[in-house]
Design an enzyme around this catalytic site. Structure first.
Site, PDB file in Angstrom:
ATOM      1  N   ASN A 162      50.898  31.597  43.120  1.00  0.00           N
ATOM      2  CA  ASN A 162      51.636  30.962  42.026  1.00  0.00           C
ATOM      3  C   ASN A 162      53.088  31.435  42.083  1.00  0.00           C
ATOM      4  OD1 ASN A 162      51.947  33.400  40.323  1.00  0.00           O
ATOM      5  ND2 ASN A 162      49.714  33.280  40.265  1.00  0.00           N
ATOM      6  N   LYS A 222      40.281  37.258  24.152  1.00  0.00           N
ATOM      7  CA  LYS A 222      40.222  38.339  25.148  1.00  0.00           C
ATOM      8  C   LYS A 222      40.055  39.707  24.494  1.00  0.00           C
ATOM      9  CE  LYS A 222      42.743  35.882  28.704  1.00  0.00           C
ATOM     10  NZ  LYS A 222      43.071  36.027  30.122  1.00  0.00           N
ATOM     11  N   ILE A 260      40.739  40.477  34.177  1.00  0.00           N
ATOM     12  CA  ILE A 260      40.981  41.925  34.088  1.00  0.00           C
ATOM     13  C   ILE A 260      41.352  42.304  32.650  1.00  0.00           C
ATOM     14  CG2 ILE A 260      42.339  43.847  35.032  1.00  0.00           C
ATOM     15  CD1 ILE A 260      42.881  41.848  37.462  1.00  0.00           C
TER      16      ILE A 260
END
Ligand code: C5P
Length: 399
Positions: A208, A342, A306
Site C-alpha cells: 500500500n 478493536k 495486531i
C-alpha cells in the site's frame, strides 16, 4: 550529547571488536567517560593497550584481579556507570546473559549491575538466526535489555544477512536514547509503522502507499521523551529514527510475531498500514504467464489484526493501546466504531481521501478519539502530530 555520562563498555570476542575502538573515540568526543572491559576472546581481536590508550582509562580483563578488588571490586565497577554497553555482543555473551551465568568478569558485571544495559549483537547470520539466539534475544528483551542492531549485509565470513554490528553512530544514538532524561524514561513502548508487503510469489507482492512517515515521527518523539522504543517497521520509504530498537519485517504475520516478541510493554502504538489480506500459497516459484492468456486467480486469507489482538489481551495487556483509523468516508463515525470494535484505548482518525495528500505526504489532520472524547487537531506536520501524541501518551502513562 553525553557530557558527564559514565559508560562501562564490555568488548566481546568477535571480528567487529575493532569497531569498539571507534565507539570509544566517539563516545569520548561527546563528553562521556568510558571504562573498558575486554573478555578473554575479545583480547584476540583488540589489544588492551589500544583500548586503554583510546579510553584513557585502565582496562579490566580478569575477575580475580586482587589489586582491582582492593581498589574497586567488581560489584562497584558494575555500578559506577550510568549505562553498561556490550559491543560487540556475541552469541555466547547473549546466552550467558540470558542464562544468568557469572563465570568471568564480563558476565559477573552484567549480573551484578543495577544500571541499564544496552547490547549491540554481532555474529554470523546462521548464529543470529539460530533458535537459541532468538530465544535468548526474547529473554533479554523481556529483561528490559536495550538492543541496537544487528544490521543486514555482507559479513566478514562471506555470508550475507542480519548479524553485522550496528554502525557506531547508530550505537551512539541508542546510548543517547537510553540515557535521555525525560518523562517516559523507564517506559517501554512498541510502535508499528510502514506498510506490509504480502508476497504473491518470490518477486511480486501486494503493498500500500504508506511511507512510514507518521510512525517514524511517533517513534522519534517518544524516544526524545526518554522512552525505550521498539520500532517494528514494514518496508518504509523513510529511514527509521535513531535511538530506538528497529525490528524490520515484511509481512503482517512477521509484524504480529515481532510485536508479541517485544512485549511486555507499557504502550503499543499501531501506526502501521497493515495489509488486511495475504495471498494463500505464495510459494518459491515465480508465477508464469499463461500461453493461452489465462490470468492467475489469487486466493486471499485474512491477516491477523495486531491492534485488536493486543487490545484484547487477557493478561499482560499494555496499559495504553493506540490505533490509527485511515478513512475515506464518515471519518469520525467509522473511527469511533473501530475503537469500540478493536477495544483499543485511543484511536487517531485521519482522512486519507487522495485529494487530502495525507497518505505519503508531510502533513496530517487527525482527531484523537478516546472513550469519552474526540479532540480535533487542525492540519499540521506529521512531526507535530507525533510530538502532541507523545506528550499525551506521556501524560497518560505517568499520571
Ligand atoms: O481495520 P483497520 O486496518 O482500518 O485498522 C487500522 C488500525 O489497525 C491501525 O492502527 C493499524 O495499525 C491496525 N491494524 C493492525 N493489524 C491489521 C490491520 C490493522 O494492527 N491486520
Amino acid at each position: 550529547m553525553l557530557a558527564g555520562k559514565r559508560i562501562l563498555l564490555i568488548i566481546g570476542g568477535g571480528i567487529a571488536a575493532f569497531k569498539s575502538l571507534d565507539l570509544i573515540r566517539r563516545l569520548r568526543e561527546q563528553g562521556a567517560t568510558v571504562t573498558p572491559v575486554i573478555t578473554r576472546s575479545g583480547q584476540q581481536f583488540v589489544t588492551p593497550l589500544s583500548v586503554s590508550g583510546l579510553a584513557a582509562q585502565k582496562v579490566y580483563t580478569e575477575l580475580f584481579d586482587l589489586t582491582d578488588e582492593a581498589e574497586m571490586g567488581h560489584i562497584e565497577l558494575s555500578r559506577a556507570a550510568d549505562l553498561v554497553v556490550v559491543a560487540p555482543a556475541t552469541a555466547d555473551l547473549m546466552a550467558k546473559m540470558a542464562g544468568g551465568h557469572a563465570d568471568d568478569l564480563a558476565s559477573t558485571l552484567l549480573m551484578a549491575t543495577d544500571k541499564p544495559v544496552l547490547i549491540a549483537p554481532s555474529m554470523n547470520v546462521r548464529m543470529w538466526d539460530h533458535p537459541a539466539t532468538q530465544r535468548n534475544l526474547a529473554t533479554l528483551r523481556g529483561d528490559c535489555i536495550h538492543v541496537v542492531g544487528p544490521d543486514d549485509g555482507a559479513m566478514a565470513c562471506g555470508e550475507f544477512g542480519p548479524g553485522r554490528l550496528a554502525e557506531v553512530p547508530a550505537i551512539i544514538d541508542g546510548i543517547s536514547g537510553v540515557l535521555a532524561d525525560g518523562p517516559l524514561k523507564g517506559k517501554h513502548i512498541v510502535v508499528t509503522s510502514g506498510p506490509t508487503h504480502e508476497p504473491i510469489d518470490p518477486v511480486r507482492y501486494i503493498a500500500n502507499r504508506s511511507s512510514g512517515a507518521q510512525g517514524t515521527s511517533i517513534a522519534r518523539a517518544l524516544a526524545a521523551l526518554g522512552a525505550n522504543v521498539t520500532f517494528v517497521t514494514g518496508p518504509a520509504d523513510v529511514a527509521p529514527p535513531a535511538g530506538v530498537t528497529v525490528v524490520p519485517v515484511q509481512t503482517a504475520r512477521e509484524m504480529q510475531a515481532a510485536v508479541h516478541a517485544a512485549l511486555p510493554a507499557d504502550a503499543v502504538i499501531c501506526a502501521a498500514a497493515v495489509a488486511d489480506w495475504h495471498v494463500v500459497g505464495a510459494g518459491n516459484s515465480k508465477i508464469k504467464k499463461d500461453a493461452d492468456g489465462n490470468t492467475p486467480a489469487l486466493e486471499f486469507a485474512e491477516n491477523p489484526d495486531i491492534l485488536a489482538e493486543i487490545s484484547q489481551m487477557k493478561t499482560g495487556r499494555p496499559a495504553l493501546v493506540v490505533g490509527f483509523a485511515a478513512e475515506t468516508d464518515d471519518v469520525i463515525g467509522n473511527a469511533t466504531a473501530k475503537r469500540i470494535r478493536k477495544q483499543c484505548d485511543w484511536i487517531l482518525a485521519n482522512d486519507v481521501r487522495p485529494e487530502t495528500g495525507i497518505m505519503g505526504g508531510d502533513e496530517n489532520a487527525v482527531t484523537l478519539i478516546k472513550e469519552a472524547s474526540a479532540d480535533v487537531w487542525p492540519r499540521m506536520s506529521k512531526d507535530t502530530v507525533a510530538r502532541k501524541l507523545a506528550t499525551a501518551i506521556s501524560d497518560a502513562l505517568t499520571k
